[in-house]
Design a protein around this motif. Structure first.
Motif, PDB file in Angstrom:
ATOM      1  N   LYS A  48       0.858  -1.182   0.000  1.00 35.14           N
ATOM      2  CA  LYS A  48       0.000   0.000   0.000  1.00 35.14           C
ATOM      3  C   LYS A  48       0.896   1.233   0.000  1.00 35.14           C
ATOM      4  O   LYS A  48       1.589   1.509   0.983  1.00 35.14           O
ATOM      5  N   ALA A  77      -5.155  -0.696  -2.909  1.00 36.16           N
ATOM      6  CA  ALA A  77      -5.772   0.631  -3.075  1.00 36.16           C
ATOM      7  C   ALA A  77      -4.762   1.757  -2.878  1.00 36.16           C
ATOM      8  O   ALA A  77      -5.057   2.757  -2.213  1.00 36.16           O
ATOM      9  N   GLN A 102      -9.343  -2.678  -5.001  1.00 38.38           N
ATOM     10  CA  GLN A 102      -9.971  -1.366  -4.901  1.00 38.38           C
ATOM     11  C   GLN A 102     -10.573  -1.205  -3.511  1.00 38.38           C
ATOM     12  O   GLN A 102     -10.867  -2.187  -2.827  1.00 38.38           O
ATOM     13  N   ASN A 103     -10.749   0.044  -3.108  1.00 38.45           N
ATOM     14  CA  ASN A 103     -11.372   0.283  -1.799  1.00 38.45           C
ATOM     15  C   ASN A 103     -12.766  -0.324  -1.761  1.00 38.45           C
ATOM     16  O   ASN A 103     -13.582  -0.129  -2.660  1.00 38.45           O
ATOM     17  N   GLU A 105     -16.047  -0.590   0.764  1.00 32.72           N
ATOM     18  CA  GLU A 105     -16.591   0.079   1.948  1.00 32.72           C
ATOM     19  C   GLU A 105     -16.669  -0.866   3.142  1.00 32.72           C
ATOM     20  O   GLU A 105     -16.399  -0.485   4.275  1.00 32.72           O
ATOM     21  N   TRP A 108     -12.780  -1.505   4.197  1.00 38.49           N
ATOM     22  CA  TRP A 108     -11.873  -0.405   3.959  1.00 38.49           C
ATOM     23  C   TRP A 108     -10.677  -0.476   4.916  1.00 38.49           C
ATOM     24  O   TRP A 108     -10.833  -0.676   6.114  1.00 38.49           O
ATOM     25  N   ALA A 109      -9.487  -0.317   4.340  1.00 35.78           N
ATOM     26  CA  ALA A 109      -8.234  -0.318   5.107  1.00 35.78           C
ATOM     27  C   ALA A 109      -8.013  -1.622   5.867  1.00 35.78           C
ATOM     28  O   ALA A 109      -7.357  -1.643   6.889  1.00 35.78           O
TER      29      ALA A 109
END
Length: 366
Positions: A48, A77, A102-103, A105, A108-109
């Motif tokens: 990342k 991402a 891809q991100n 929701e 996320w992270a």
């Protein structure tokens, strides 16, 4: 004051028992392990915003002396040139596979989500994990780590150290903490109680990953893709350790105390999710370290000062033996001469980390 002395002696003996227990690892053979036919391996790297580190360190992974491996690189991402760098490597080397995340929701992270996609992309049955800022110490890294898999052993714990900067005291502190952590998780594994590994140098089979249902039991916890998986899956029958000098990776350490403190806050916050027996044993070790010094500082100003100094001398002798012999395995012998100071600094840093984590939750992944 006599009660203080008795408590000090008891605490000192408890802490000494841990270090005497570490002798089994400290004096263990670190011989190179050979296999006639190297196992097929997928190296998995989650990146990342790691464009520069990939340029610097990925070539060392691709140059491994191993006939049957691939490198699955996950672009998690990124907002820098990470994907472009990976694509360039892939166009020049058929071993490189790309997973572009891809991100999402819902995730996320969450590094575990990205790693799961990378593992699904892997075509080899044996998986080795390292980070984008890591460099193998030798072109034999893949052979050494993979040689420790067997029919029974589906998890391999390796040493992930940090690059050495002999002029930096912070660098020595970071490497000392890393060495002490390694002494513990290698020792526990040799005792038949493996409890963690580090994602900078860790291996397990794809079959073990799917048998454990991946990271499902702790997917809601953003960090801990390495140690929580090992804590969940590892036991004395399926875990091996690689302590050969050829099986080491080194990565880029933090360059300021604040960044390292935040990093350790994240690591320490994961330990509360370990199995209860591991939490108890680790908590007792750190508690006896802290209490030893607190009682020592009290007793050194009393009529019992000779006993206090005697206990300290015995403790330093045992500790020094463990640190020197363990450091030799991993090229960390320069830390031996500073270990009394580094231990004290680390104990108080860990206390600060514990207090900070009580006040607020640390952030995870990037």
């Amino acid at each position: 004051m006599l009660l203080f002395l008795l408590a000090f002696v008891l605490i000192g003996l408890l802490n000494l028992c841990y270090y005497l227990g570490f002798f089994k690892f400290a004096f263990a053979s670190s011989e190179v392990k050979k296999t006639e036919t190297p196992l097929p391996v997928s190296v998995i790297i989650c990146a990342k915003n790691e464009a520069e580190n990939l340029r610097n360190f990925l070539p060392k992974v691709l140059e491994q002396d191993h006939p049957n491996f691939e490198v699955v690189i996950i672009n998690d991402a990124s907002i820098d040139e990470t994907l472009e760098v990976i694509e360039k490597f892939a166009s020049e080397n058929h071993r490189v596979k790309i997973v572009d995340v891809q991100n999402n929701e819902a995730f996320w992270a969450n590094k575990k989500y990205a790693l799961t996609l990378g593992i699904k992309k892997a075509s080899k049955p044996f998986l080795l994990f390292t980070d984008a800022d890591c460099r193998p110490e030798s072109d034999q890294w893949l052979r050494e780590m993979s040689a420790h898999f067997s029919t029974e052993k589906s998890i391999v714990l390796g040493y992930g150290g940090y690059f050495i900067n002999s002029r930096s005291l912070l660098n020595k502190l970071i490497r000392f903490e890393t060495l002490l952590t390694a002494i513990q998780y290698f020792s526990y594994a040799r005792w038949g109680m493996p409890y963690m590994g580090v994602g900078r140098n860790l291996g397990y089979t794809a079959a073990e990953f799917y048998h454990q249902n991946g990271f499902a039991t702790h997917l809601h916890i953003r960090a801990g893709d390495d140690d929580l998986f090992v804590n969940q899956a590892a036991h004395k029958r399926n875990t091996n350790i690689c302590i050969s000098a050829n099986g080491i990776t080194r990565s880029v350490p933090k360059e300021d105390l604040r960044s390292w403190f935040q990093q350790k806050r994240r690591h320490v916050s994961i330990a509360k999710h370990y199995k209860k027996k591991h939490q108890l044993l680790l908590g007792l070790f750190y508690s006896t370290q802290l209490l030893f010094w607190l009682f020592f500082l009290i007793l050194i100003f009393t009529s019992y000062w000779q006993i206090a100094l005697g206990m300290l001398a015995v403790r330093w002798l045992v500790q020094g033996t463990v640190f020197y012999n363990s450091g030799k395995k991993f090229g960390e012998t320069d830390l031996f001469w500073l270990f009394p100071f580094l231990e004290l600094f680390l104990i108080w840093a860990q206390l600060g980390i514990f207090i900070a984590n009580l006040i607020s939750k640390p952030t995870h992944w990037k």
